[in-house]
Design a protein around this motif. Structure first.
Motif, mmCIF file in Angstrom:
data_model
loop_
_atom_site.group_PDB
_atom_site.id
_atom_site.type_symbol
_atom_site.label_atom_id
_atom_site.label_comp_id
_atom_site.label_asym_id
_atom_site.label_seq_id
_atom_site.Cartn_x
_atom_site.Cartn_y
_atom_site.Cartn_z
ATOM 1 N N TYR A 1 6.314 2.943 -12.719
ATOM 2 C CA TYR A 1 7.460 2.685 -13.084
ATOM 3 C C TYR A 1 8.384 2.977 -11.361
ATOM 4 O O TYR A 1 8.335 3.894 -10.921
ATOM 5 N N GLN B 1 5.200 -1.995 -9.556
ATOM 6 C CA GLN B 1 5.714 -2.674 -11.174
ATOM 7 C C GLN B 1 4.291 -3.385 -11.227
ATOM 8 O O GLN B 1 3.426 -3.419 -12.122
ATOM 9 N N ARG C 1 7.961 -3.981 -6.005
ATOM 10 C CA ARG C 1 6.894 -5.320 -6.303
ATOM 11 C C ARG C 1 5.912 -5.045 -7.157
ATOM 12 O O ARG C 1 5.142 -5.052 -7.533
#
Length: 262
Positions: free
Chosen positions: A32, A27, A24
């Motif tokens: 990536y 991101q 999380r």
């Protein structure tokens, strides 16, 4: 080209920590995320939310690393919970087989759910096999005391002494996090790069620990390094990002909140 952030760590079923928090974070910081699972940790709601710990077989971990690194060729990796000496040996072998621009280690020393003897074996293996491969290591107060061989850390001077001692174990940069465990109104971290010391400060957000703060700190450092930041800048961004997540924490039916940057 999108930067790749890679993590080798445990899965934490509530989502507040472990590889879930790492991916999380990757991101949210514009990278990536790629992950290899080393163990599965789940809390037991019927037994005071104690830990249940299940290691992943070493060959399965090696297979995951092989696939992830062949597909994406990551240059920066975060190491989280490993959990057993066998896992540590497997991960260390895989790390040594490649050239890494940065290896960020969140040194999870005491693996919840293990017997004390097994936990000590894990601690010793992490110290001898993983820390010498680290470019950045991010211990909290308990981990820093253990690694530095200190009875307690109660001041900025103690944080600095711990960082210097841990650097002798091999990491290029040591970040000792004071968190809520250090007295005063500020959460203070010390960054030691082998020569210079940098002090980072932020207001404390309450006095309770928040699940996943250490994971998010190391993961955000990893993401910034993957984007090309230098280490001190990456750590400064990580501190700000984690502080934001503690402010925006997520409550649940569990007896602890989780970091949630907003």
């Amino acid at each position: 080209m999108t930067p790749i952030s890679y993590v080798i760590a445990g899965s934490e079923a509530t989502g507040g920590a472990g590889i879930q928090a790492d991916l999380r974070t990757f991101q949210q910081l514009g990278t990536y995320g790629v992950g290899t699972i080393t163990c599965i940790v789940s809390f037991d709601p019927a037994a005071g939310w104690g830990h249940r710990f299940v290691p992943i077989a070493a060959p399965v971990i090696a297979d995951q690393i092989e696939a992830a690194t062949a597909a994406h060729e990551p240059e920066v990796v975060k190491i989280g919970m490993l959990g057993t000496p066998e896992t540590i040996a497997t991960v260390a072998e895989q790390l040594r087989a490649r050239t890494w621009r940065h290896v960020v280690v969140d040194p999870v020393l005491i693996c919840k759910g293990q017997e004390p003897g097994a936990a000590l074996d894990t601690d010793n293996a992490l110290r001898t096999e993983i820390l010498p491969l680290a470019t950045v290591v991010t211990p909290n107060l308990f981990e820093a005391c253990t690694l530095a061989g200190m009875d307690s850390i109660e001041s900025v001077e103690d944080l600095t002494e711990a960082a210097i001692r841990i650097a002798d174990l091999g990491p290029a940069v040591v970040v000792v996090k004071g968190g809520v465990g250090l007295g005063g109104d500020e959460a203070i971290d010390v960054v030691f790069d082998g020569t210079d010391t940098t002090i980072l400060r932020a207001p404390k957000v309450g006095e309770e620990r928040v699940s996943g703060a250490g994971c998010v700190f190391a993961a955000s450092t990893t993401a910034e390094l993957a984007k090309g930041a230098d280490v001190v800048d990456a750590v400064q961004t990580a501190k700000q990002f984690t502080h934001s997540g503690i402010v925006g924490r997520l409550a649940s039916n569990a007896p602890f909140d989780a970091v949630l940057p907003r």
